[in-house]
Structure formats: structure tokens, C-alpha cells
Design an enzyme around this catalytic site. Structure first.
Site, mmCIF file in Angstrom:
data_model
loop_
_atom_site.group_PDB
_atom_site.id
_atom_site.type_symbol
_atom_site.label_atom_id
_atom_site.label_comp_id
_atom_site.label_asym_id
_atom_site.label_seq_id
_atom_site.Cartn_x
_atom_site.Cartn_y
_atom_site.Cartn_z
ATOM 1 N N LYS A 141 -2.998 -9.881 4.689
ATOM 2 C CA LYS A 141 -1.541 -9.861 4.039
ATOM 3 C C LYS A 141 -0.774 -8.900 5.089
ATOM 4 C CE LYS A 141 -0.360 -7.572 0.965
ATOM 5 N NZ LYS A 141 -0.572 -6.253 1.063
ATOM 6 N N HIS A 171 -7.528 -9.236 -0.555
ATOM 7 C CA HIS A 171 -8.772 -8.097 -1.078
ATOM 8 C C HIS A 171 -9.296 -7.503 -2.164
ATOM 9 C CE1 HIS A 171 -5.312 -4.791 -0.984
ATOM 10 N NE2 HIS A 171 -6.839 -4.025 -1.985
ATOM 11 N N LYS A 175 -12.949 -8.136 -4.980
ATOM 12 C CA LYS A 175 -13.275 -7.137 -6.475
ATOM 13 C C LYS A 175 -13.909 -7.501 -6.922
ATOM 14 C CE LYS A 175 -8.710 -3.973 -5.792
ATOM 15 N NZ LYS A 175 -8.879 -3.057 -5.357
ATOM 16 N N GLU A 209 -0.640 2.542 -9.101
ATOM 17 C CA GLU A 209 -0.904 3.302 -8.341
ATOM 18 C C GLU A 209 -0.250 4.667 -8.380
ATOM 19 O OE1 GLU A 209 -1.777 1.375 -3.993
ATOM 20 O OE2 GLU A 209 0.166 0.333 -4.499
ATOM 21 N N ASP A 228 4.337 -6.873 -1.319
ATOM 22 C CA ASP A 228 3.089 -6.018 -0.934
ATOM 23 C C ASP A 228 2.346 -6.392 -1.546
ATOM 24 O OD1 ASP A 228 2.011 -4.147 0.835
ATOM 25 O OD2 ASP A 228 2.178 -2.599 -0.973
ATOM 26 N N HIS A 233 -1.490 -10.093 -4.631
ATOM 27 C CA HIS A 233 -2.465 -9.609 -6.230
ATOM 28 C C HIS A 233 -2.270 -10.311 -7.001
ATOM 29 C CE1 HIS A 233 -3.334 -7.800 -2.102
ATOM 30 N NE2 HIS A 233 -2.963 -5.770 -2.249
HETATM 31 C C1 BG6 Z 1 -2.185 -3.344 -0.353
HETATM 32 C C2 BG6 Z 1 -0.736 -2.701 -0.458
HETATM 33 O O1 BG6 Z 1 -2.929 -4.624 -0.189
HETATM 34 O O2 BG6 Z 1 -2.942 -2.811 -1.569
HETATM 35 C C3 BG6 Z 1 -0.834 -1.075 -0.254
HETATM 36 O O3 BG6 Z 1 -0.370 -3.081 0.804
HETATM 37 C C4 BG6 Z 1 -1.833 -0.647 -1.929
HETATM 38 O O4 BG6 Z 1 0.683 -1.338 -0.423
HETATM 39 C C5 BG6 Z 1 -2.827 -1.261 -1.347
HETATM 40 O O5 BG6 Z 1 -1.528 0.247 -1.765
HETATM 41 C C6 BG6 Z 1 -3.761 -1.529 -2.992
HETATM 42 O O6 BG6 Z 1 -5.288 -1.961 -2.586
HETATM 43 P P1 BG6 Z 1 -6.077 -0.907 -4.258
HETATM 44 O O7 BG6 Z 1 -7.506 -2.400 -3.678
HETATM 45 O O8 BG6 Z 1 -5.773 0.273 -2.900
HETATM 46 O O9 BG6 Z 1 -5.705 -1.016 -5.485
#
Ligand code: BG6
Length: 484
Positions: A141, A171, A175, A209, A228, A233
Site C-alpha cells: 500500500k 500488513h 497480524k 498510535e 493511510d 487496515h
Molecule cells: C502503516 C502506516 O501502514 O501502518 C503507518 O502507513 C502506521 O502510518 C503503520 O504507522 C501502523 O502499523 P502497526 O503495525 O505499527 O500498527
């Protein structure tokens, strides 16, 4: 043992390759699952010798693979299968150097590079006859910035590869806790009967986050939290929570059901965009106890842009199962803690037989993705040793780390293995990408048209006041972190 493969890693010196992909492959080396004949060919634009690249790979493993020093033997095998190729994407001469295309061998082209290069690479792979029936292409992505650009990227990918050879990574689908949603829903009879508007009041999907944009201000300012995080996600999680039982766990069955959810999402209109969406950006505050700057003071951020670092949405799904059940989605940067959870809030009991003072709390099922992976069902119980019925809410709490050794595969490793094995179930299909963008485009268009204001929230908080109001108005509240 995995089947023999050649992995061609475009962007071999980049952050994704060195931080995630090489450590993921190296872990497979430590468990001896990579066939001795398999090769990892790292491609980059830098003029590096083979020895230079091996040093880069080693440094990245020392940094990102904690047990590197204890795995010296694996390293001597691993470094022998890595090679480095410098490539100028435009140069046909450079492409001719990729002359070995073995029809029998699985060849994975992993594009760990910006999407504006996808078109050129897929064209060159095709023109130089490097694609065989055993080839797979992996793309990261963002797939586009709206529906049209996503369709354009999909068109270029499809010109050389069949849909089942294209692996679009999200991704979050790698998980363990997200994959566990399928097991929870479709391997247990107790939930499915009550998994609908008949028993569920509402569902929260919250991905918070604590970090800010961390030096990615230039990219992020053109993107924002909606594109994003929500487009991919959060919508993928929503699909797994809301979909109908698939016919089987096969990739097409799962993806058909996810697509139906995306097609059932209610679009926003001029009124609901005001009442049911919140966008905001972080202002100064604290991040892990340290003073943190506001988003507009981050490098690469244009103060004129109204880029959101936080989104909250009230989402409705127009289908039989979910009619009238709101899904509240929330994601933001620089929030109080890094916590990703899904909270299913059940309806009130229809009739209270206990005293008025002592009403039962509504049940909640909390599916934890981060920081730990687990499932927590909150139940009302009778407080023991007390005369009468004092109800107390207690957890039935399953922490997956109590049952499995920590240090198991990370999401990139799991997804890479699926690519090598040829299992696209946990990758996003073309029509899913386009359907999710269609829904996101509607929000972006309305935000622009209605000139939706951008709120501010203190760094280190749970978001702006309007996000709390979004639920308060419906007599509900967010579950924040480990609180209630
Ligand atoms: C990414 C985003 O796809 O996922 C980032 O571009 C984000 O901005 C990240 O920080 C978060 O992934 P995870 O696995 O750390 O929750």
C-alpha cells in the site's frame, strides 16, 4: 521446507527491506525452512558491490533481529543466497542482466518501492519475458490515492500478471490477532448466533498510535489518516468482523465475502458527513512523558494543508445482519498509547430482575491486537460472600502469549510465506481495493465540498472532544486503552 524460490526484492536498500523483509527471511533461515537452492536477489539504484550489500544486510539484522549473534551458522547460509543487482529501471541493458527465468521455479517480484514505479517495473518485466506462470508480484500500500489511480495501478499490474499472481499486502492481515478473527467467528458456535443486530448494540474499531509522523511529514501530509489507515487496515478489520461466513477458507471465498461488506457500506451525505465524521490533527502535548511538537511544526508539513492525523467515523452497513448497528472507527497518531482493539458491545438485558441500583452492565467482547494479543469477554457475576445480588463485571480473559512462545512469526514473515506457498487469501483483491477507495473518495469529496473543519487534539490524548461527542450523542463512549 518451503518450495524453491527466487525472491527479487526491488528497493533492496530501503527501509521496508532492511527493517522488515530481511529479518523475516532470516528467521526462516534460522528454522531451516529455506531450501538451499533458493535465492534472494536485492535490487537497488545504488552502485554497491556484493560485499557492500552483505554489510548492509548484516547491519540491518544486527539491529532488527535480536538473536542474530546466536545464529552465526544461519548467517553464513543466508549471506550466500543474497546477491545485489544495481538497476536503472529505464535501462533495457540493465534488465537484460535478469536473464535467468526458470519456468519451474517460484519467482517472487517484491516491489518495496514507491507506487509510481509499479507501472514501469511491470512493463519491463513483461517486455523482457521475465514473467512465467510461476511468477508472483507483491505490492505494498498505498495502491493509489483514490479509486481512479488505484484502477490505473491495477490495470498496469494486470497487463503482465493474472489476478491470482498479484499479492497486494495489507500488513494488518498478517497480524496473528487479525487472522484470529476468522477462527473466533467461524470455529466457535457460541458467537455466530448472536453476531448481529439482534444482540449487538455497536462495535468499535480503534487503532491508536503514540508516535507522530516520525520524519515522514512530506509523504504523510499528502496522505492523511483516512487514506493511510482507514482505507486499508481499518476497513479490512471491519470486513473480517462484519462478513458472512465464507463457503471455505479459500482465498476467493473469503475475498468474495469481504467485498460484499465493502459494497454494503453506507455512503455519507452532506448531513451525515457533519454529524458522523471527525477529522483532527495533533497539537503540542506529551508523548511518552516528553514534550511533543504539533503536527504543523513537523518537517515537510505544509501549514496550508488540512491534513488529518486523526479520524473518527460512525459507519453503517446496509445489510440484513447489521442494519441499525453502528461501527465506530477511530485511528490517530500521537495518541495516549499504542493500542489496537475491537470492542463488541452487546445490548442491554431485556428485563432487569435485580435491584435498580444494581443493574447488569452490558457485555463486551474485546479483541486485542496491540500491545498484546488476546480476547476478553466481560461478564456480570455475583459478588461472593455478600448477602443479596451484588453484580460485578469480571473478565474471561485469554492472553495468547500465555499459551504460545513469544517471538513467533511477525506479520511480514507470515505474508511472505503465503506468497511463496501461493496462498493469496490474506491479500487484497483488485475489486476490494477499488470498492474501498470508492467509499473513501465519497468522504474526501464531502470533506472538501463542505469545508469540514479540522479539529485539534493534544498530543498524548485520546483525540479531540468531537470524537467523544460522536459517541456521547448516541449515549455511548469509547473504550480507551485498558480502561472501561
Ligand atoms: C502503516 C502506516 O501502514 O501502518 C503507518 O502507513 C502506521 O502510518 C503503520 O504507522 C501502523 O502499523 P502497526 O503495525 O505499527 O500498527
Amino acid at each position: 521446507m518451503l518450495n524453491t524460490f527466487d525472491l527479487i526484492l526491488f528497493g533492496g536498500t530501503g527501509d521496508l527491506s532492511t527493517r522488515k523483509l530481511l529479518p523475516a527471511l532470516f528467521r526462516q533461515e534460522t528454522v531451516s525452512s529455506i531450501d538451499p537452492e533458493s535465492n534472494i536477489i536485492c535490487v537497488g539504484t545504488k552502485d554497491l558491490s556484493q560485499a557492500d550489500y552483505i554489510e548492509i544486510a548484516k547491519a540491518s539484522l544486527i539491529k532488527h533481529f535480536p538473536a542474530f549473534e546466536e545464529n552465526k551458522e544461519s548467517w553464513s547460509r543466508f549471506k550466500n543466497r543474497i546477491s545485489y543487482k544495481r538497476l536503472d529501471i529505464k535501462s533495457d541493458e540493465d534488465w537484460r542482466a535478469f536473464n535467468s527465468t526458470d519456468n519451474e521455479r517460484v519467482t517472487v517480484f517484491y516491489l518495496a518501492i514507491p507506487p509510481n514505479l509499479y507501472e514501469d517495473i511491470s512493463k519491463k518485466l513483461k517486455d523482457h519475458n521475465l514473467i512465467t506462470p510461476n511468477s508472483r508480484i507483491v505490492v505494498e500500500k498505498p495502491i493509489g490515492t483514490d479509486k481512479n489511480s488505484a484502477a490505473e495501478i491495477n490495470k498496469h499490474l494486470s497487463s503482465g500478471f493474472k489476478e491470482n499472481q498479484i499479492y497486494r499486502i495489507d500488513h494488518y492481515l498478517g497480524k496473528e490477532a487479525v487472522q484470529n478473527l476468522l477462527a473466533l467467528r467461524f470455529a466457535n458456535t457460541i458467537f455466530e448466533q448472536s453476531w448481529s443486530s439482534s444482540a449487538i448494540d455497536h462495535i468499535q474499531i480503534s487503532v491508536a498510535e503514540d508516535l507522530g509522523v516520525e520524519g515522514r511529514g512530506g509523504y504523510y501530509d499528502k496522505t492523511g489518516a483516512l487514506r493511510d489507515m482507514v482505507q486499508n487496515h481499518l476497513l479490512q478489520i471491519l470486513c473480517l468482523i462484519a462478513m458472512e461466513p465464507p463457503v471455505s477458507i479459500s482465498s476467493e471465498s473469503v475475498r468474495d465475502e469481504k467485498l460484499k461488506v465493502l459494497k454494503s457500506l453506507a455512503f455519507f451525505n452532506e448531513d451525515t458527513i457533519k454529524s458522523d465524521s471527525v477529522r483532527a490533527r495533533y497539537s503540542q502535548g506529551l508523548s511518552k512523558g516528553e514534550a511533543a511538537c504539533s503536527y504543523i511544526d513537523e518537517d515537510g508539513v505544509d501549514t496550508e494543508n488540512k491534513t488529518e492525523t486523526f479520524v473518527a467515523l460512525k459507519v453503517l452497513i446496509n445489510n440484513w445482519r447489521w442494519s441499525g448497528v453502528p461501527f465506530y472507527l477511530r485511528t490517530g497518531k500521537r495518541m495516549e498509547s499504542k493500542t489496537s482493539e475491537i470492542t463488541v458491545r452487546y445490548k442491554r438485558i431485556p428485563h432487569n430482575i435485580f435491584s435498580k441500583k444494581n443493574e447488569a452492565k452490558t457485555n463486551q467482547l474485546v479483541l486485542r491486537i496491540h500491545p498484546d494479543e488476546g480476547i476478553d469477554l466481560k461478564l456480570n457475576t455475583k459478588e461472593p460472600g455478600v448477602a443479596g445480588f451484588n453484580l460485578e463485571e469480571l473478565p474471561l480473559d485469554l492472553n495468547l502469549d500465555d499459551y504460545y512462545e513469544s517471538g513467533h512469526q511477525d506479520c511480514y514473515e507470515r505474508l511472505l510465506l503465503d506468497v511463496i506457498k501461493g496462498n493469496p487469501a490474506l491479500f487484497v483483491r483488485k475489486d476490494e481495493v477499488e470498492a474501498s477507495w470508492k467509499w473513501i473518495d465519497n468522504i474526501i469529496d464531502l470533506w472538501k465540498k463542505e469545508d469540514t473543519p479540522i479539529e485539534e487534539y493534544n498530543s498524548g490524548s485520546w483525540g479531540p472532544a468531537d470524537s467523544d461527542l460522536l459517541l456521547k450523542r448516541d449515549f455511548r463512549s469509547w473504550k480507551n486503552g485498558s480502561g472501561k
